[in-house]
Scaffold this active site. Structure first.
Site, PDB file in Angstrom:
ATOM      1  CG  ASN A 193     -12.147  -3.435  14.073  1.00 30.01           C
ATOM      2  OD1 ASN A 193     -12.880  -3.892  13.211  1.00 30.01           O
ATOM      3  ND2 ASN A 193     -11.008  -3.995  14.416  1.00 30.01           N
ATOM      4  CB  THR A 232       0.609   5.221  24.153  1.00 31.52           C
ATOM      5  OG1 THR A 232       1.547   4.273  23.627  1.00 31.52           O
ATOM      6  CG2 THR A 232       0.313   4.905  25.609  1.00 31.52           C
ATOM      7  CD  GLN A 233      -1.628   2.259  19.012  1.00 29.24           C
ATOM      8  OE1 GLN A 233      -1.352   2.278  20.195  1.00 29.24           O
ATOM      9  NE2 GLN A 233      -2.222   1.221  18.449  1.00 29.24           N
ATOM     10  N   PRO A 273       2.344   2.591  12.581  1.00 27.18           N
ATOM     11  CG  PRO A 273       1.898   3.976  10.757  1.00 27.18           C
ATOM     12  CD  PRO A 273       1.513   2.661  11.366  1.00 27.18           C
ATOM     13  CD  GLU A 298       8.064   1.913  -0.557  1.00 23.78           C
ATOM     14  OE1 GLU A 298       7.846   2.992  -1.140  1.00 23.78           O
ATOM     15  OE2 GLU A 298       9.100   1.718   0.113  1.00 23.78           O
ATOM     16  CE1 TYR A 321      -3.936   2.176   0.613  1.00 21.70           C
ATOM     17  CE2 TYR A 321      -2.635   3.150   2.380  1.00 21.70           C
ATOM     18  CZ  TYR A 321      -3.743   3.178   1.553  1.00 21.70           C
ATOM     19  OH  TYR A 321      -4.649   4.204   1.662  1.00 21.70           O
TER      20      TYR A 321
END
Ligand code: NAD
Ligand code: UDP
Length: 316
Positions: A190, A208-209, A275, A147, A145
């Site tokens: 979700n 915590t992301q 990420p 790239e 996805y």
């Protein structure tokens, strides 16, 4: 004659809202989709309009139609869906871009690319301005996805430089709202579906992301502002997203509160290359397009919750 506008991926989540907005403007809209993640239900209400046309087609194959503008949105967007057939995902981004750019070249149409914040990968610079080149794993499970979308941007710029095409690129940050696929595994859908069904809320990692969530109507407004921008040569890429950043834990808490759910939060392994943080720097969109999001997370979530409540009830 009305403006003839092609929307690839037009029966998906963002594409169907874009078709709605373009139909409202009285354009002739051609919606092209292979229904991999999109559904006719999303555009059923447009089928009878005389300025709407639907074509089942996979954009990895050439398409010959006559149009004035092309919005290229076709591509599965959720990690579950784009990792289901990663080779097809790359083909959709790369071959699909080549086919749509070829079409734009022949018809002299302006062409818009739905790029993504994923071009920044797991960003080291925070928030992310358009000048940041990103931190992307080229060989991981998200690479088909990330790239693919990066290569599509390259192709757009090469067609711009080499063939003088009129290109417009936006980098979309996490967007949510009605018509998201209920099983696409994205965090907003979700959590809402889990909360409404009284199932455990699955936080991946420790929660915590961060992500920054933009409501769909704001995003579509930004698409059209970019496409209809009159400054020739303003190619972007331009970030579109809501800069208010939340941790995934905060998102879960908000959804539990707004749904009045008794679901409990459980923790699962963080997927590879997830990420850590994401927040758009939208200074360019503010200055060049006079665009900024207006819908708060609270208001947007209420709309999304009402939508998911409706489809869950219709399954019973
Ligand atoms: P979606 O999965 O709901 O929509 C994608 C649409 O493209 C679907 O209707 C699907 O059937 C269609 N499609 C897929 N492959 C195709 C092919 N080869 N030929 C024709 N049609 C094909 O996803 P979405 O959230 O609406 O995303 C739309 C676009 O925006 C995508 O390009 C995505 O990468 C981009 N984007 C979305 C977000 C977001 O948060 N929603 C974030 C960043 C980028
Ligand atoms: N996530 C989560 N639980 C879920 C689905 C996603 O904790 O049930 C996390 C996911 O690991 C990521 C964030 O929510 O950190 C956003 O995930 P999504 O798939 O919506 O988008 P993306 O990672 O592409 O931004």
């Amino acid at each position: 004659m009305n403006k003839r506008v092609l929307v690839t991926g037009g029966s998906g989540f963002l594409g169907s809202h874009l078709c709605d907005a373009l139909i409202k403007k009285n354009y002739d809209v051609l919606c092209v989709d292979n229904f991999f993640t999109g559904t006719k239900n999303n555009i059923m209400h447009l089928i009878d309009k005389k300025n709407f046309e639907l074509l089942r087609h996979d954009i990895t194959f050439p398409l010959y139609v006559e149009v004035d503008e092309i919005y290229n949105l076709a591509c599965p967007a959720s990690p579950i869906h784009y990792q289901f057939d990663p080779v097809q995902t790359t083909k959709t981004s790369v071959h699909g871009a080549i086919n749509m750019l070829g079409l734009a070249k022949r018809t002299k149409a302006r062409i818009f690319q739905a790029s993504t914040s994923e071009v920044y990968g797991d960003p080291i610079v925070h928030p992310q301005p358009e000048s940041y080149w990103g931190n992307v794993n080229p060989i991981g499970p998200r690479s088909c996805y990330d790239e693919g979308k990066r290569c599509a941007e390259t192709l757009f710029f090469d067609y711009y430089r080499q063939h003088n095409l009129d290109i417009k690129i936006v980098r979309i940050f996490n967007t949510y709202g009605p018509r998201m696929h209920p099983n696409d595994g994205r965090v907003v859908s979700n959590f809402i579906v889990q909360a409404l069904k009284g199932k455990d809320i699955t936080i991946y990692g420790d929660g915590t992301q961060t992500r920054s969530f933009c409501y769909v109507s704001d995003m579509i407004d930004g698409f059209i502002k970019m496409m209809e921008d009159t400054e020739y040569g303003f190619t972007g890429p331009v970030n579109l997203g809501n800069p208010t950043e939340y941790s995934i834990f905060e998102l879960a808490e908000n959804i539990l509160r707004l749904t009045n759910s008794k679901s409990k939060i459980i923790y699962k392994d963080l997927p590879q290359d997830d990420p850590r943080q994401r927040q758009p720097d939208i200074a360019l969109a503010r200055a060049a397009l006079k665009w900024a999001p207006t819908v708060s997370l609270e208001d947007g979530l209420k709309e999304a919750i009402a939508y998911f409540r409706g489809i869950i009830l219709s399954y019973l």
